[in-house]
Design a protein around this motif. Sequence first.
Motif, PDB file in Angstrom:
ATOM      1  N   ALA A 125       0.841  -1.195   0.000  1.00 48.94           N
ATOM      2  CA  ALA A 125       0.000   0.000   0.000  1.00 48.94           C
ATOM      3  C   ALA A 125       0.879   1.248   0.000  1.00 48.94           C
ATOM      4  CB  ALA A 125      -0.905  -0.011   1.226  1.00 48.94           C
ATOM      5  N   PRO A 126       0.442   2.309  -0.681  1.00 47.75           N
ATOM      6  CA  PRO A 126      -0.817   2.500  -1.398  1.00 47.75           C
ATOM      7  C   PRO A 126      -0.988   1.519  -2.560  1.00 47.75           C
ATOM      8  CG  PRO A 126       0.266   4.614  -1.018  1.00 47.75           C
ATOM      9  CD  PRO A 126       1.263   3.558  -0.686  1.00 47.75           C
ATOM     10  N   TYR A 127      -2.255   1.119  -2.767  1.00 46.55           N
ATOM     11  CA  TYR A 127      -2.569   0.132  -3.789  1.00 46.55           C
ATOM     12  C   TYR A 127      -3.708   0.615  -4.676  1.00 46.55           C
ATOM     13  CZ  TYR A 127      -5.560  -0.905   0.276  1.00 46.55           C
ATOM     14  OH  TYR A 127      -6.385  -0.799   1.378  1.00 46.55           O
ATOM     15  N   TRP A 128      -3.799  -0.015  -5.846  1.00 45.99           N
ATOM     16  CA  TRP A 128      -4.945   0.235  -6.718  1.00 45.99           C
ATOM     17  C   TRP A 128      -6.199  -0.259  -6.002  1.00 45.99           C
ATOM     18  CZ3 TRP A 128      -7.075  -3.386 -10.824  1.00 45.99           C
ATOM     19  CH2 TRP A 128      -8.024  -2.725 -11.627  1.00 45.99           C
ATOM     20  N   VAL A 129      -7.257   0.542  -6.064  1.00 45.05           N
ATOM     21  CA  VAL A 129      -8.432   0.317  -5.220  1.00 45.05           C
ATOM     22  C   VAL A 129      -9.091  -1.045  -5.438  1.00 45.05           C
ATOM     23  CG1 VAL A 129      -8.920   2.770  -4.983  1.00 45.05           C
ATOM     24  CG2 VAL A 129      -9.924   1.502  -6.884  1.00 45.05           C
ATOM     25  N   SER A 130      -8.968  -1.628  -6.632  1.00 43.99           N
ATOM     26  CA  SER A 130      -9.697  -2.861  -6.922  1.00 43.99           C
ATOM     27  C   SER A 130      -9.058  -4.108  -6.314  1.00 43.99           C
ATOM     28  CB  SER A 130      -9.839  -3.052  -8.437  1.00 43.99           C
ATOM     29  OG  SER A 130     -10.703  -2.090  -8.986  1.00 43.99           O
ATOM     30  N   TYR A 131      -7.762  -4.066  -5.996  1.00 44.17           N
ATOM     31  CA  TYR A 131      -7.126  -5.276  -5.472  1.00 44.17           C
ATOM     32  C   TYR A 131      -7.805  -5.783  -4.194  1.00 44.17           C
ATOM     33  CZ  TYR A 131      -3.177  -4.177  -8.607  1.00 44.17           C
ATOM     34  OH  TYR A 131      -2.391  -3.899  -9.686  1.00 44.17           O
ATOM     35  N   PRO A 132      -7.897  -4.979  -3.144  1.00 41.14           N
ATOM     36  CA  PRO A 132      -8.502  -5.515  -1.916  1.00 41.14           C
ATOM     37  C   PRO A 132      -9.969  -5.865  -2.072  1.00 41.14           C
ATOM     38  CG  PRO A 132      -8.082  -3.162  -1.693  1.00 41.14           C
ATOM     39  CD  PRO A 132      -7.409  -3.595  -2.955  1.00 41.14           C
ATOM     40  N   GLU A 133     -10.695  -5.111  -2.910  1.00 45.80           N
ATOM     41  CA  GLU A 133     -12.111  -5.399  -3.087  1.00 45.80           C
ATOM     42  C   GLU A 133     -12.323  -6.731  -3.813  1.00 45.80           C
ATOM     43  OE1 GLU A 133     -14.760  -3.627  -1.744  1.00 45.80           O
ATOM     44  OE2 GLU A 133     -13.011  -2.873  -0.682  1.00 45.80           O
ATOM     45  N   MET A 134     -11.531  -6.989  -4.846  1.00 48.15           N
ATOM     46  CA  MET A 134     -11.631  -8.277  -5.543  1.00 48.15           C
ATOM     47  C   MET A 134     -11.271  -9.430  -4.614  1.00 48.15           C
ATOM     48  SD  MET A 134      -9.969  -7.735  -9.298  1.00 48.15           S
ATOM     49  CE  MET A 134     -10.492  -6.478 -10.437  1.00 48.15           C
ATOM     50  N   VAL A 135     -10.204  -9.255  -3.861  1.00 44.42           N
ATOM     51  CA  VAL A 135      -9.789 -10.297  -2.921  1.00 44.42           C
ATOM     52  C   VAL A 135     -10.904 -10.575  -1.922  1.00 44.42           C
ATOM     53  CG1 VAL A 135      -8.219 -10.771  -0.992  1.00 44.42           C
ATOM     54  CG2 VAL A 135      -7.312  -9.920  -3.169  1.00 44.42           C
ATOM     55  N   ALA A 136     -11.497  -9.517  -1.379  1.00 44.19           N
ATOM     56  CA  ALA A 136     -12.564  -9.684  -0.386  1.00 44.19           C
ATOM     57  C   ALA A 136     -13.775 -10.390  -0.979  1.00 44.19           C
ATOM     58  CB  ALA A 136     -12.957  -8.324   0.181  1.00 44.19           C
ATOM     59  N   LEU A 137     -14.061 -10.160  -2.256  1.00 47.50           N
ATOM     60  CA  LEU A 137     -15.198 -10.834  -2.897  1.00 47.50           C
ATOM     61  C   LEU A 137     -15.033 -12.352  -2.901  1.00 47.50           C
ATOM     62  CD1 LEU A 137     -16.065  -8.571  -5.961  1.00 47.50           C
ATOM     63  CD2 LEU A 137     -17.557  -9.133  -4.050  1.00 47.50           C
ATOM     64  N   THR A 138     -13.811 -12.838  -2.931  1.00 43.09           N
ATOM     65  CA  THR A 138     -13.585 -14.288  -2.917  1.00 43.09           C
ATOM     66  C   THR A 138     -13.765 -14.874  -1.522  1.00 43.09           C
ATOM     67  OG1 THR A 138     -11.210 -14.235  -2.396  1.00 43.09           O
ATOM     68  CG2 THR A 138     -11.857 -13.977  -4.726  1.00 43.09           C
ATOM     69  N   GLY A 139     -13.855 -14.015  -0.520  1.00 42.84           N
ATOM     70  CA  GLY A 139     -13.894 -14.475   0.863  1.00 42.84           C
ATOM     71  C   GLY A 139     -12.525 -14.476   1.510  1.00 42.84           C
ATOM     72  N   ALA A 140     -11.491 -14.162   0.728  1.00 40.60           N
ATOM     73  CA  ALA A 140     -10.138 -14.058   1.280  1.00 40.60           C
ATOM     74  C   ALA A 140      -9.972 -12.703   1.969  1.00 40.60           C
ATOM     75  CB  ALA A 140      -9.100 -14.246   0.186  1.00 40.60           C
ATOM     76  N   VAL A 141      -8.836 -12.540   2.640  1.00 42.43           N
ATOM     77  CA  VAL A 141      -8.614 -11.353   3.467  1.00 42.43           C
ATOM     78  C   VAL A 141      -7.427 -10.549   2.925  1.00 42.43           C
ATOM     79  CG1 VAL A 141      -8.100 -10.511   5.798  1.00 42.43           C
ATOM     80  CG2 VAL A 141      -9.463 -12.603   5.478  1.00 42.43           C
ATOM     81  N   PRO A 142      -7.652  -9.321   2.452  1.00 45.37           N
ATOM     82  CA  PRO A 142      -6.529  -8.488   2.014  1.00 45.37           C
ATOM     83  C   PRO A 142      -5.754  -7.966   3.217  1.00 45.37           C
ATOM     84  CG  PRO A 142      -8.591  -7.277   1.806  1.00 45.37           C
ATOM     85  CD  PRO A 142      -8.963  -8.663   2.242  1.00 45.37           C
ATOM     86  N   VAL A 143      -4.426  -8.020   3.141  1.00 43.68           N
ATOM     87  CA  VAL A 143      -3.557  -7.537   4.213  1.00 43.68           C
ATOM     88  C   VAL A 143      -2.609  -6.505   3.617  1.00 43.68           C
ATOM     89  CG1 VAL A 143      -1.808  -8.159   5.924  1.00 43.68           C
ATOM     90  CG2 VAL A 143      -3.687  -9.755   5.417  1.00 43.68           C
ATOM     91  N   ALA A 144      -2.741  -5.267   4.037  1.00 43.24           N
ATOM     92  CA  ALA A 144      -1.916  -4.189   3.495  1.00 43.24           C
ATOM     93  C   ALA A 144      -0.503  -4.261   4.060  1.00 43.24           C
ATOM     94  CB  ALA A 144      -2.539  -2.837   3.815  1.00 43.24           C
ATOM     95  N   VAL A 145       0.476  -3.989   3.194  1.00 44.43           N
ATOM     96  CA  VAL A 145       1.880  -3.872   3.597  1.00 44.43           C
ATOM     97  C   VAL A 145       2.295  -2.436   3.281  1.00 44.43           C
ATOM     98  CG1 VAL A 145       4.211  -4.769   3.339  1.00 44.43           C
ATOM     99  CG2 VAL A 145       2.241  -6.292   3.003  1.00 44.43           C
TER     100      VAL A 145
END
Length: 388
Positions: A125-145
């Motif tokens: 992070a900072p990251y493109w906005v769609s990465y964490p949202e797409m990950v969350a849609l799968t049920g996985a958990v985005p973790v910012a670095v």
Amino acid sequence: MSGPFLLSERALSLKPSATVAVTSRALELRRQGVDVISMSVGEPDFDTPAHVKAAATAAIESGKTKYTAVNGIPELREAISAKFARENGLTYAPDCVTVTSGGKQALFNAFFALLNPGDEVLIPAPYWVSYPEMVALTGAVPVAVPTTPESGFLLDPEALEARVTPRTRMIVLNSPGNPTGAVFPPEVLRAVAAVAQRHNLVIVTDEMYEHLVYDAEQVSIGTFAPEHTLTINGASKAYAMTGWRIGYAGGPKGVIAAMNALQSQSTSNASSVSQYATLAALSDQAHTAAFVDMARAAYRERRDRIVAGLNALGLRTPTPQGAFYVMADTTPIHLDELEAARRILDDARVAVVPGTDFAAPGQVRLSYATSMANIEEVLRRIGGLLSA
């Protein structure tokens, strides 16, 4: 919502964009006839190269307007395979390549093919906005670095590895990056590849801006850990083909097959005409290289001007090494980046993107994919706001 149309938990899990209010306000001002300069658009301001448009016209006139294979026409997959070998040092056979409706679909397919609920995904992070949202849609958990402006937003491999847990499944990289323009140097990529190898992690690398690099060396992380890497790219940024919607991915055959299966039950093939246009972009290397060189030189000149201008105004702005964005510290305007973006819009008539959804507090993103005249006017207007 009442009645039978109850939204799914997946739809409800999507976070509303913090930038919607600023974007809506900019559109409303323009409808009222206010002269608003947009520095928010993430696409080239150049037209698609003539030889690419000519190939699309030829495809239409010759009747190449029907369904294609879900994973793309063979000629294009062969050209992509050759491109990976020629420009990136990557070996992906044509059956290890898939063509999608934009890079975003390639990422979406990859995440749904590889992630399970509860998996953790490391995202600088900072990251493109769609990465964490797409990950969350799968049920996985985005973790910012987190990365810092002081480092030029470069990823620290030790900080990345410190966030690895037994549930970590994937690392997402974007270099050159949106929104920061950071280009991760070879030694960083080598170290990240070693992290993936030590912990048996997948690397999904988004290299959409690979040709827009200025003062750095662009290297594909797949050259360091090919057995761990899925490489995403597309025609949008380098060839000014955002609206043509062509992305592609190269990776292990089994993963590509799973992505193709997902696509077969969603969008099916990417536009046939766009595929033939992209084939021309990849095959006519002389004309394409001339276009890319022209665009890159223009972006470099614009980058140098906007970085110097914003820093001179007291808005700390690191010099990006790639893409066509800068991240500016707007705390001299307001500590909250949403309020700063609102003031820049209302008082300076300049539309920027607040860093909220990028995980970049106190900063805004400006795109310099616009004319030098616009950049000069933007600096004048923001200067007037700061001096007021």
